[in-house]
Design a protein around this motif. Sequence first.
Motif, PDB file in Angstrom:
ATOM      1  N   SER A 167      18.293  15.153 -22.229  1.00 19.41           N
ATOM      2  CA  SER A 167      17.726  14.459 -21.076  1.00 19.41           C
ATOM      3  C   SER A 167      16.359  15.068 -20.807  1.00 19.41           C
ATOM      4  O   SER A 167      16.106  16.234 -21.146  1.00 19.41           O
ATOM      5  CB  SER A 167      18.620  14.603 -19.841  1.00 19.41           C
ATOM      6  N   THR A 168      15.470  14.291 -20.200  1.00 13.93           N
ATOM      7  CA  THR A 168      14.125  14.798 -19.965  1.00 13.93           C
ATOM      8  C   THR A 168      13.476  14.109 -18.780  1.00 13.93           C
ATOM      9  O   THR A 168      13.819  12.963 -18.445  1.00 13.93           O
ATOM     10  CB  THR A 168      13.244  14.615 -21.215  1.00 13.93           C
ATOM     11  N   TYR A 169      12.544  14.828 -18.165  1.00 15.83           N
ATOM     12  CA  TYR A 169      11.690  14.266 -17.124  1.00 15.83           C
ATOM     13  C   TYR A 169      10.261  14.694 -17.428  1.00 15.83           C
ATOM     14  O   TYR A 169       9.972  15.883 -17.604  1.00 15.83           O
ATOM     15  CB  TYR A 169      12.086  14.776 -15.737  1.00 15.83           C
ATOM     16  N   VAL A 170       9.363  13.721 -17.516  1.00 14.17           N
ATOM     17  CA  VAL A 170       7.954  14.022 -17.791  1.00 14.17           C
ATOM     18  C   VAL A 170       7.086  13.199 -16.851  1.00 14.17           C
ATOM     19  O   VAL A 170       7.506  12.160 -16.325  1.00 14.17           O
ATOM     20  CB  VAL A 170       7.569  13.711 -19.258  1.00 14.17           C
ATOM     21  N   GLU A 171       5.850  13.670 -16.668  1.00 15.26           N
ATOM     22  CA  GLU A 171       4.876  12.944 -15.867  1.00 15.26           C
ATOM     23  C   GLU A 171       3.612  12.710 -16.678  1.00 15.26           C
ATOM     24  O   GLU A 171       3.307  13.471 -17.614  1.00 15.26           O
ATOM     25  CB  GLU A 171       4.536  13.719 -14.585  1.00 15.26           C
ATOM     26  N   GLN A 174     -11.281  15.820 -10.670  1.00  9.45           N
ATOM     27  CA  GLN A 174      -9.885  15.580 -10.324  1.00  9.45           C
ATOM     28  C   GLN A 174      -9.053  16.685 -10.961  1.00  9.45           C
ATOM     29  O   GLN A 174      -9.401  17.205 -12.030  1.00  9.45           O
ATOM     30  CB  GLN A 174      -9.400  14.216 -10.846  1.00  9.45           C
ATOM     31  N   THR A 175      -7.970  17.023 -10.327  1.00  7.03           N
ATOM     32  CA  THR A 175      -7.041  18.003 -10.891  1.00  7.03           C
ATOM     33  C   THR A 175      -5.624  17.444 -10.789  1.00  7.03           C
ATOM     34  O   THR A 175      -5.336  16.574  -9.968  1.00  7.03           O
ATOM     35  CB  THR A 175      -7.100  19.347 -10.158  1.00  7.03           C
ATOM     36  N   ALA A 176      -4.760  17.934 -11.637  1.00 10.41           N
ATOM     37  CA  ALA A 176      -3.360  17.511 -11.606  1.00 10.41           C
ATOM     38  C   ALA A 176      -2.483  18.642 -12.114  1.00 10.41           C
ATOM     39  O   ALA A 176      -2.866  19.385 -13.029  1.00 10.41           O
ATOM     40  CB  ALA A 176      -3.159  16.264 -12.455  1.00 10.41           C
ATOM     41  N   LEU A 177      -1.321  18.790 -11.517  1.00  8.52           N
ATOM     42  CA  LEU A 177      -0.304  19.738 -11.962  1.00  8.52           C
ATOM     43  C   LEU A 177       0.828  18.918 -12.560  1.00  8.52           C
ATOM     44  O   LEU A 177       1.468  18.123 -11.870  1.00  8.52           O
ATOM     45  CB  LEU A 177       0.189  20.586 -10.795  1.00  8.52           C
ATOM     46  N   ILE A 178       1.069  19.090 -13.862  1.00 14.03           N
ATOM     47  CA  ILE A 178       1.934  18.174 -14.599  1.00 14.03           C
ATOM     48  C   ILE A 178       3.133  18.934 -15.155  1.00 14.03           C
ATOM     49  O   ILE A 178       2.980  19.819 -16.010  1.00 14.03           O
ATOM     50  CB  ILE A 178       1.159  17.504 -15.749  1.00 14.03           C
ATOM     51  N   PRO A 179       4.353  18.596 -14.721  1.00 17.49           N
ATOM     52  CA  PRO A 179       5.541  19.294 -15.214  1.00 17.49           C
ATOM     53  C   PRO A 179       6.226  18.565 -16.368  1.00 17.49           C
ATOM     54  O   PRO A 179       5.988  17.379 -16.611  1.00 17.49           O
ATOM     55  CB  PRO A 179       6.453  19.303 -13.986  1.00 17.49           C
ATOM     56  N   ARG A 180       7.090  19.296 -17.029  1.00 14.71           N
ATOM     57  CA  ARG A 180       7.955  18.744 -18.087  1.00 14.71           C
ATOM     58  C   ARG A 180       9.261  19.532 -18.078  1.00 14.71           C
ATOM     59  O   ARG A 180       9.252  20.764 -18.147  1.00 14.71           O
ATOM     60  CB  ARG A 180       7.291  18.852 -19.458  1.00 14.71           C
ATOM     61  N   VAL A 181      10.378  18.821 -17.989  1.00 15.45           N
ATOM     62  CA  VAL A 181      11.687  19.468 -17.963  1.00 15.45           C
ATOM     63  C   VAL A 181      12.610  18.715 -18.921  1.00 15.45           C
ATOM     64  O   VAL A 181      12.658  17.470 -18.897  1.00 15.45           O
ATOM     65  CB  VAL A 181      12.305  19.459 -16.543  1.00 15.45           C
ATOM     66  N   GLY A 213       8.078  23.070 -19.002  1.00 14.80           N
ATOM     67  CA  GLY A 213       6.648  23.088 -19.272  1.00 14.80           C
ATOM     68  C   GLY A 213       5.847  22.771 -18.028  1.00 14.80           C
ATOM     69  O   GLY A 213       6.298  22.028 -17.151  1.00 14.80           O
ATOM     70  N   LEU A 214       4.645  23.339 -17.944  1.00 15.66           N
ATOM     71  CA  LEU A 214       3.772  23.095 -16.806  1.00 15.66           C
ATOM     72  C   LEU A 214       2.326  23.164 -17.285  1.00 15.66           C
ATOM     73  O   LEU A 214       1.940  24.077 -18.023  1.00 15.66           O
ATOM     74  CB  LEU A 214       4.006  24.129 -15.706  1.00 15.66           C
TER      75      LEU A 214
END
Length: 817
Positions: free
Chosen positions: A592-596, A571-578, A549-550
């Motif tokens: 397993s997961t990685y999120v911001e 403000q802007t941000a690019l936020i991933p999800r794997v 996800g992005l």
Amino acid sequence: MRNFYLLLFLLCTFTAIAQNQTGSVRGVTKTGDGTPAEYINILLKGTSKGAVTKSKGEFEITNVTPGQYILVASFVGLNSVELAIDVRAGETTVVPDITFQEDASQLNEIVITGERSYQNEISSLASKSSAPLKDIPQAVSYVTKELIQDQKAFRFTDIVKNISGVTQESITGDLTIRGFGTGSNVMINGLRISKGWTPTLISNLERVEVIKGANSALYGYSDPGGTMNSVTKKPLDVSLQAISISAGSFSTMRAEGDFTGPLNESKTLLYRVNIAYQDAGSFRDLQERKDILVAPSVSFVPNQKTRIDLDLIYSSIDGRVDRGQPLMGAYEGKSLLYSTPISLIATYANSYNKEQGLSFLGSLNHKFNQNISFNTSFITYSYDRDYLEHRVNNAYAPDGEGNQRPTLVEMRLQRGTQRTTNFNMMSYFNFDVNTGPVKHMVLIGYDFAQQGTPAGTWQTSLAGNYRNAANTRALGSYNPANSSQYLLDADGNPVPNMPNFDLANPNYIPQDISTYFTTTAERDQTLYYTNGIYIQDQLKFGKLQMMLGLRKEFYADFENYKKDDEKKVTQTALIPRVGLVYSLTKNINLYSTYVEGFQPQTASIIGDPDIYGGPFDPLTSNMIEFGGKSDWFNNRLSITTAVYRIEQNNILISANDTSNPDLLEQRGQEVSKGVEVDINGRLLPNLTISANYSYNNITITKSDDPELVGTGKEFAPHNMGGAWLRYNISRGILDGVGIALGGHFVTEQTTAQYADLILPGYTVYDAALFYKIEKVRLSLNINNVTDETYWIGRGRSSVTVNPGAPRNFLFSVGYTF
């Protein structure tokens, strides 16, 4: 007389002949976990013959003309079941047990009413797709309405003990998830709004979900510990009404109503109305409170592909703010916690807190075909508060030499109004496609959110803490070096602008605020808006699934909004999800997961900068999580385990400023590591369980104060957990009786108060008895059976703590018709 007996004989004869010329149909319906399915519509296709299943899932259709029929069993939110049956004259056709599976393709899932387990299998919030919870590479905890009903929970603070990693931090409803505060926002049906000062009633909720870790890739603004979402009850296509009246400890009186059904014969227009009222006291002084909830909703379901839902939620609170039990500054006893009774509150009888919230929600779900669907929803929300509060000022009163007097606390005045408005909408498409052997669940969407403080709100506060020598105005904090500038009493102590509160001899007599030196200021107007576009693909290839996800987030805030020096800040941000999911067996998935996470911290979100401080840097976070999700006993029991690490930067904490108790400051970085387990479902057909455990270790890793680096975070217990088990007796003379036993524990917590005062660990046990006969349900709930004295967290001041309730009971009578 002979004619009468002849007529009676002929009537019985013809009745028996007619019954022999017709037949009947009988059967039982169940849900996927084997639980009896209540209120299911049973219909013989092409006829008006039908029935509605009873509490044990049983149904019977009588006087059916012999022939072949298609029996249709249906319920909104469940996949319909059709069976071919043959009805013969004078016989009863017993159909095989009918088992339902929930329809995961619907945006707003509707769960069958009745006594089901505490298990839930789907969450649209976790992925905005129809993927079951087992296939989501992130921990999701929940509390169903069945558990809420069994525990007689009435507010959010009553149910958090059932969720791993979640603790109640203050009496007014502040929560922490995995050691991090939940901030100023909540979600309703996946739509974000600002929360009120105190928690509202929850009688209109189907369930409460907590998605652990940041969820910014789907929703933008997100707390690092997790996101709490309320799923509201939706209209049903079967007519059902339920009322409940309760009475218990602390002069508690409750009344609830839940009414639902179709508004037309074709059942395309449905309604539901939830209402609730509570008038209750408390073990805390001056904490009487009245709550009202009115939540009507309407659904339009023209066909199986389209559904439109409209909801209105009105809540009202009339009480006083509780900032906790004030403690003495010194005490010759085993702990400062026992220096004052847990009932004590530092305020006066003329304080009040009145809150009103009004939400309007709408949603549209349309399936173009089996592979493409569209969802759009919105919420508008307005929150109003009118308050007068006498509260502690984070300091003990000084004597003439500047030494604190440990039994007297300084007081502070807050009188004013507050108003917040929100608008939030989200729209997205779901695509189910295949590329060779790979299956894709693709999500493409856009969100918009706006929050503001309009003109016209204000606050009156003290102009200073102490009176000047001439008693004509107020001065700031007392300075003994300049004692001649202050008004002194006969003992040479400074006279406060507002009388100090005596902890040893409390006096709640109303105070005349017109005698204080005060200042009144209009609250600053604020506005922010944020929007984002996102894409997500959940790929499946054999036993392996991957979620990618992005999101691109665009945030805009206005400093000095509607003033001459107004400035727009963006403000802007690019936020991933794997995430990865691997199906180890049919029943066990590993993930397993990685999120911001991304969370702006500006005046529009936090509040008036003159009160709370700022500007502050945005809060950012990231999380790595590993876990497993499994189903047992023919999918009747679900177990979720998770191991995680969360890093959060730019945290806001209390500055512990005696002149401004609401002032915040920023801390560099905190890291949270832990393990969680959630168990929900049925151990046996009549034995239901909800259990949880969590270990969390959150450490300050960066700070401007080097002494804090490496220390543990305050109000973050290492271990906590609980369980609730219910057993139903379904045969014999005790048929209809149920018994429930539960308990929860929390280990000790540091406080960063009173030279690191420690809140001791505690274990609290609860119990309940139930009896259901036909349409009547009786229950008796006893909380804190052993009458444990304990403290659950901080008060809303640096000189107060948050005590838990002593033993209490609630007796309820419910009737369904």
